[in-house]
Design a protein around this motif. Structure first.
Motif, PDB file in Angstrom:
ATOM      1  N   PRO A 124       0.845  -1.201   0.000  1.00  0.00           N
ATOM      2  CA  PRO A 124       0.000   0.000   0.000  1.00  0.00           C
ATOM      3  C   PRO A 124       0.878   1.248   0.000  1.00  0.00           C
ATOM      4  CG  PRO A 124       0.064  -0.990   2.187  1.00  0.00           C
ATOM      5  CD  PRO A 124       0.751  -1.956   1.268  1.00  0.00           C
ATOM      6  N   GLU A 125       0.403   2.306  -0.648  1.00  0.00           N
ATOM      7  CA  GLU A 125       1.232   3.496  -0.829  1.00  0.00           C
ATOM      8  C   GLU A 125       0.772   4.652   0.073  1.00  0.00           C
ATOM      9  OE1 GLU A 125       2.240   4.564  -4.857  1.00  0.00           O
ATOM     10  OE2 GLU A 125       1.593   2.582  -5.577  1.00  0.00           O
ATOM     11  N   TYR A 126       1.761   5.301   0.668  1.00  0.00           N
ATOM     12  CA  TYR A 126       1.521   6.429   1.570  1.00  0.00           C
ATOM     13  C   TYR A 126       2.441   7.585   1.190  1.00  0.00           C
ATOM     14  CZ  TYR A 126      -0.830   3.078   4.666  1.00  0.00           C
ATOM     15  OH  TYR A 126      -1.664   2.130   5.186  1.00  0.00           O
ATOM     16  N   ILE A 127       2.127   8.753   1.717  1.00  0.00           N
ATOM     17  CA  ILE A 127       2.995   9.929   1.578  1.00  0.00           C
ATOM     18  C   ILE A 127       3.365  10.409   2.983  1.00  0.00           C
ATOM     19  CG2 ILE A 127       3.128  12.337   0.859  1.00  0.00           C
ATOM     20  CD1 ILE A 127       1.369  11.676  -1.495  1.00  0.00           C
ATOM     21  N   ARG A 128       4.657  10.546   3.205  1.00  0.00           N
ATOM     22  CA  ARG A 128       5.120  11.123   4.469  1.00  0.00           C
ATOM     23  C   ARG A 128       5.490  12.582   4.183  1.00  0.00           C
ATOM     24  NH1 ARG A 128       8.549   7.346   7.443  1.00  0.00           N
ATOM     25  NH2 ARG A 128       9.949   7.492   5.643  1.00  0.00           N
ATOM     26  N   THR A 129       4.773  13.489   4.812  1.00  0.00           N
ATOM     27  CA  THR A 129       4.953  14.916   4.567  1.00  0.00           C
ATOM     28  C   THR A 129       5.662  15.568   5.753  1.00  0.00           C
ATOM     29  OG1 THR A 129       2.932  14.958   3.246  1.00  0.00           O
ATOM     30  CG2 THR A 129       3.776  17.077   4.030  1.00  0.00           C
ATOM     31  N   ARG A 146     -13.314  18.044 -12.489  1.00  0.00           N
ATOM     32  CA  ARG A 146     -12.231  17.626 -11.610  1.00  0.00           C
ATOM     33  C   ARG A 146     -12.082  16.103 -11.633  1.00  0.00           C
ATOM     34  NH1 ARG A 146     -12.895  20.301  -6.099  1.00  0.00           N
ATOM     35  NH2 ARG A 146     -12.388  22.083  -7.419  1.00  0.00           N
ATOM     36  N   PRO A 147     -10.860  15.585 -11.763  1.00  0.00           N
ATOM     37  CA  PRO A 147     -10.654  14.132 -11.809  1.00  0.00           C
ATOM     38  C   PRO A 147     -11.068  13.440 -10.512  1.00  0.00           C
ATOM     39  CG  PRO A 147      -8.707  15.335 -12.565  1.00  0.00           C
ATOM     40  CD  PRO A 147      -9.618  16.336 -11.936  1.00  0.00           C
ATOM     41  N   SER A 148     -11.313  12.138 -10.595  1.00  0.00           N
ATOM     42  CA  SER A 148     -11.685  11.362  -9.414  1.00  0.00           C
ATOM     43  C   SER A 148     -10.439  10.969  -8.624  1.00  0.00           C
ATOM     44  CB  SER A 148     -12.425  10.088  -9.826  1.00  0.00           C
ATOM     45  OG  SER A 148     -13.569  10.405 -10.572  1.00  0.00           O
ATOM     46  N   PRO A 149     -10.501  11.053  -7.284  1.00  0.00           N
ATOM     47  CA  PRO A 149      -9.346  10.659  -6.473  1.00  0.00           C
ATOM     48  C   PRO A 149      -9.234   9.137  -6.363  1.00  0.00           C
ATOM     49  CG  PRO A 149     -11.142  11.363  -5.059  1.00  0.00           C
ATOM     50  CD  PRO A 149     -11.596  11.602  -6.466  1.00  0.00           C
ATOM     51  N   ILE A 150      -8.020   8.628  -6.372  1.00  0.00           N
ATOM     52  CA  ILE A 150      -7.770   7.191  -6.227  1.00  0.00           C
ATOM     53  C   ILE A 150      -6.858   6.975  -5.030  1.00  0.00           C
ATOM     54  CG2 ILE A 150      -6.761   5.139  -7.288  1.00  0.00           C
ATOM     55  CD1 ILE A 150      -7.409   6.338 -10.006  1.00  0.00           C
ATOM     56  N   ASP A 151      -7.321   6.146  -4.099  1.00  0.00           N
ATOM     57  CA  ASP A 151      -6.556   5.821  -2.899  1.00  0.00           C
ATOM     58  C   ASP A 151      -5.562   4.704  -3.236  1.00  0.00           C
ATOM     59  OD1 ASP A 151      -5.623   5.008  -0.385  1.00  0.00           O
ATOM     60  OD2 ASP A 151      -7.537   5.387   0.590  1.00  0.00           O
ATOM     61  N   LYS A 152      -4.277   5.029  -3.171  1.00  0.00           N
ATOM     62  CA  LYS A 152      -3.246   4.066  -3.563  1.00  0.00           C
ATOM     63  C   LYS A 152      -2.942   3.038  -2.468  1.00  0.00           C
ATOM     64  CE  LYS A 152      -1.212   4.309  -6.966  1.00  0.00           C
ATOM     65  NZ  LYS A 152      -1.470   3.644  -8.261  1.00  0.00           N
ATOM     66  N   ARG A 153      -3.691   3.045  -1.378  1.00  0.00           N
ATOM     67  CA  ARG A 153      -3.540   1.970  -0.390  1.00  0.00           C
ATOM     68  C   ARG A 153      -4.224   0.684  -0.860  1.00  0.00           C
ATOM     69  NH1 ARG A 153      -6.120   4.284   4.883  1.00  0.00           N
ATOM     70  NH2 ARG A 153      -7.586   4.998   3.279  1.00  0.00           N
ATOM     71  N   TRP A 154      -5.134   0.797  -1.822  1.00  0.00           N
ATOM     72  CA  TRP A 154      -5.811  -0.384  -2.326  1.00  0.00           C
ATOM     73  C   TRP A 154      -4.794  -1.366  -2.933  1.00  0.00           C
ATOM     74  CZ3 TRP A 154     -10.429  -1.962  -1.176  1.00  0.00           C
ATOM     75  CH2 TRP A 154     -11.452  -1.061  -0.887  1.00  0.00           C
ATOM     76  N   CYS A 155      -4.927  -2.638  -2.559  1.00  0.00           N
ATOM     77  CA  CYS A 155      -4.043  -3.695  -3.079  1.00  0.00           C
ATOM     78  C   CYS A 155      -4.912  -4.815  -3.650  1.00  0.00           C
ATOM     79  CB  CYS A 155      -3.149  -4.249  -1.978  1.00  0.00           C
ATOM     80  SG  CYS A 155      -2.028  -3.019  -1.255  1.00  0.00           S
ATOM     81  N   GLU A 156      -4.626  -5.212  -4.869  1.00  0.00           N
ATOM     82  CA  GLU A 156      -5.406  -6.270  -5.518  1.00  0.00           C
ATOM     83  C   GLU A 156      -4.880  -7.641  -5.130  1.00  0.00           C
ATOM     84  OE1 GLU A 156      -5.466  -7.583  -9.942  1.00  0.00           O
ATOM     85  OE2 GLU A 156      -7.089  -6.115  -9.752  1.00  0.00           O
ATOM     86  N   LEU A 157      -5.797  -8.572  -4.876  1.00  0.00           N
ATOM     87  CA  LEU A 157      -5.460  -9.957  -4.554  1.00  0.00           C
ATOM     88  C   LEU A 157      -6.060 -10.860  -5.626  1.00  0.00           C
ATOM     89  CD1 LEU A 157      -6.362  -9.930  -0.750  1.00  0.00           C
ATOM     90  CD2 LEU A 157      -4.148  -9.424  -1.786  1.00  0.00           C
ATOM     91  N   ASN A 158      -5.264 -11.748  -6.178  1.00  0.00           N
ATOM     92  CA  ASN A 158      -5.728 -12.712  -7.181  1.00  0.00           C
ATOM     93  C   ASN A 158      -5.852 -14.082  -6.520  1.00  0.00           C
ATOM     94  OD1 ASN A 158      -5.506 -10.703  -9.281  1.00  0.00           O
ATOM     95  ND2 ASN A 158      -3.302 -11.056  -9.250  1.00  0.00           N
TER      96      ASN A 158
END
Length: 380
Positions: A176-181, A218-230
């Motif tokens: 999952p992706e995060y931003i540390r500010t 305005r574009p739609s926001p996408i949460d990069k914490r989402w992880c796909e499972l196969n």
């Protein structure tokens, strides 16, 4: 003879119920009269197996409770209370109710059973007892007919079997992706800004105006914490599997959200009749359904798969912040078979660094750097 500790627990509730019927038929010396109670879906009044038992001068019943080792499931006090209450409606009234369970021995539950037994006896009701898996194995050592049946027919009988994996792997790692500010405060001398102050204000007003004009697109926001499972289900047994269903779930505190990766068409510019036709087609092909906030079900349209065949589907999760490992718990169900297991998911976040500088014009407003981590959100 198979060692006591090597006896496997039954792989499905049907085999466990039949084991209880045969074993207590020997224990109670009622092999010819002991029966399963009704059929699945009927009100069984807390009794799965019953018989008239000469030793007790009345009817005795068994409540079969299959438990699994994957989530350390145990019989609970609430379950005991509920089944005892149901058993009060069994006719004719019982002399004894035995809780037979594949769960391992638990001193707390055994103490509670003894308490309920005394309470019932004081009220003139049926006695209550419990037989955990270790107790059942002890009895199997004594009653050879049932022991031989179990070893020869259930112990090594894996005619139907499945394997559930992440594309062949039982353990994977997600990112999952995060931003540390880092917020950095910087002092600026206000006198140095006066020559350009008016032009900067003009630019700021212009930017806000442009943003208001374009907000409709305005574009739609996408949460990069989402992880796909196969997820893959393989038929590794010796029988054809029909009408299967796979239930997968997570412990609620290990995930933020789960998604079945299904969505309806709601695109702008398409008339309602076209949308309805598109969505009807998607509904007809749908195989994955979210049933609870932490659980979903896979019901394949092609519901018959032969030996060595497999099915696959996709799902997505957001793992809970700070968690390093979580379990996907699964339960496979079909006509005459069920199996449970779990898969391991390791979590290694990807963290993007960014620095935001805040200019202050009063030295008293200077602060130490502030650091915070949040989900990475991108616009699509």
């Amino acid at each position: 003879m198979i060692a006591q500790t090597q006896l496997k627990k039954p792989s499905n509730w049907q085999d466990f119920e039949k084991l209880c019927k045969l074993l207590w038929g020997e224990i109670w010396i009622c092999e010819d009269s002991i029966k399963r109670h009704g059929r699945q879906g009927q009100n069984q009044h807390g009794v799965d197996v019953f018989s008239y038992v000469e030793k007790y001068k009345g009817y005795c019943g068994i409540q079969c409770k299959g438990k699994d080792d994957y989530v350390n499931a145990q019989l609970t006090e609430a379950e005991i209370d509920a089944e005892i209450e149901k058993a009060l409606g069994f006719e004719p009234e019982l002399k004894l109710l035995v809780f037979a369970t594949t769960a391992n021995k638990d001193a707390k539950i055994e103490r509670y059973i003894r308490k309920k037994d005394i309470e019932n006896r004081v009220k003139g009701l049926f006695a209550v007892d419990i037989a955990s898996w270790e107790d059942i194995v002890d009895q199997l050592e004594r009653y050879r007919t049932t022991y031989n049946w179990y070893v020869n027919n259930c112990q090594f009988k894996d005619t139907t079997d499945v394997r559930v994996t992440f594309d062949g792997e039982e353990e994977i790692t997600i990112h999952p992706e995060y931003i540390r500010t880092t917020i950095h405060y910087e002092y600026k001398d206000l006198t140095l800004l006066e020559p350009t102050w008016r032009s900067q204000l003009k630019d700021l007003v212009s930017q806000n105006f442009d943003a208001s004009i374009m907000s409709w697109s305005r574009p739609s926001p996408i949460d990069k914490r989402w992880c796909e499972l196969n997820i893959r289900i393989e038929n590794i047994g010796k029988t054809v599997i029909k009408t299967p269903k796979l239930v997968v779930f997570f412990k609620p505190d290990e995930i933020v959200e789960i998604d079945d990766d299904f969505y309806y068409c709601n695109a702008w510019g398409i008339n309602e009749a076209a949308k309805a036709q598109i969505n009807a087609g998607r509904d007809a092909k749908r195989e994955v359904f979210q049933t609870y906030s932490n659980q979903l079900e896979y019901r394949p349209k092609n519901s018959v798969f032969v030996q060595e065949d497999y099915r696959e589907f996709h799902m997505s999760i957001i793992p809970a912040d700070g968690i390093k490992t979580l379990s996907l718990i699964w339960k496979f169900l079909c006509e005459d078979y069920q199996k449970m297991g779990y898969l391991i998911i390791n979590v290694e976040p990807k963290i993007e660094e960014q620095v935001k500088t805040i200019e202050v014009y009063d030295k008293s407003e200077l602060k130490p750097d502030e650091v915070y981590i949040e989900a990475k959100i991108v616009e699509k």
